[in-house]
Design an enzyme around this catalytic site. Structure first.
Site, mmCIF file in Angstrom:
data_model
loop_
_atom_site.group_PDB
_atom_site.id
_atom_site.type_symbol
_atom_site.label_atom_id
_atom_site.label_comp_id
_atom_site.label_asym_id
_atom_site.label_seq_id
_atom_site.Cartn_x
_atom_site.Cartn_y
_atom_site.Cartn_z
ATOM 1 N N ASP A 117 0.855 -1.179 0.000
ATOM 2 C CA ASP A 117 0.000 0.000 0.000
ATOM 3 C C ASP A 117 0.894 1.232 0.000
ATOM 4 O O ASP A 117 2.005 1.212 0.539
ATOM 5 C CB ASP A 117 -0.917 0.004 1.230
ATOM 6 C CG ASP A 117 -2.007 -1.044 1.160
ATOM 7 O OD1 ASP A 117 -2.479 -1.331 0.053
ATOM 8 O OD2 ASP A 117 -2.401 -1.561 2.224
ATOM 9 N N ASP A 133 -7.009 -1.089 -4.760
ATOM 10 C CA ASP A 133 -8.119 -0.764 -3.860
ATOM 11 C C ASP A 133 -9.046 0.273 -4.502
ATOM 12 O O ASP A 133 -10.269 0.179 -4.382
ATOM 13 C CB ASP A 133 -7.596 -0.207 -2.527
ATOM 14 C CG ASP A 133 -6.745 -1.203 -1.755
ATOM 15 O OD1 ASP A 133 -6.938 -2.420 -1.943
ATOM 16 O OD2 ASP A 133 -5.893 -0.758 -0.965
#
Length: 177
Positions: A117, A133
């Site tokens: 991330d 995402d």
């Protein structure tokens, strides 16, 4: 249109993986690069973090579950896209985004046993996320809009339903008069 959806899935997965490779090679884990800042006010940063769980780090360490469920969901998504190939482009694009995002994070889980991330929106205390995402969220919102506002029953299936409806007694009584 189904082939276009598959190409879109491939392009989105490629973009996701390319961005993750760049982040992994250019920013140390835990490192932060401020991207948009106005004086002391930070708006957007790149922060390299790893997540071995799902959203908000729930289910950490449950890698096989976090691999198995997305595999089934993505497989069903592609099958559903194939079945709906002659339907709305909007619907197929939304499903392609959902599948691409799922596969993008799935690749990380299989390869690294965690997800890379890197997107941090500073004004709000929110978990760091990634391009995959974004694809999942935007695809899900688009699919919801399609289902709620744009999905129209086929004229053929509506006509078949009307033919198969039983004749009510009131209609029969009125026709005798």
């Amino acid at each position: 249109m189904f082939v276009f959806s598959l190409v879109l899935i491939a392009v989105l997965i490629f973009a996701d993986q390319l961005i993750k490779i760049i982040v992994d090679s250019c920013i140390d884990i835990g490192g932060v690069v401020e991207v948009i800042k106005f004086g002391n006010f930070k708006l957007f940063s790149l922060e390299h973090v790893r997540n071995s769980g799902a959203a908000w780090s729930i289910m950490q360490g449950k890698t096989w579950f976090l691999v198995g469920v997305p595999l089934i969901v993505c497989g069903f998504g592609v099958y559903y896209m194939y079945r709906q190939k002659d339907k709305s482009r909007f619907q197929l694009v939304s499903l392609a985004m959902l599948v691409a995002g799922g596969i993008g994070n799935l690749i990380d889980r299989i390869r690294l046993h965690e997800v890379i991330d890197y997107i941090k929106f500073e004004p709000v205390k929110f978990p760091v996320f990634n391009f995959a995402d974004i694809c999942v969220v935007v695809g899900a919102l688009m699919f919801a809009v399609y289902i709620i506002f744009l999905d129209k029953p086929d004229k053929k299936s509506v006509a078949e339903e009307e033919k198969s409806e039983p004749v009510s007694e009131e209609t029969t009584e009125n026709s005798d008069e």
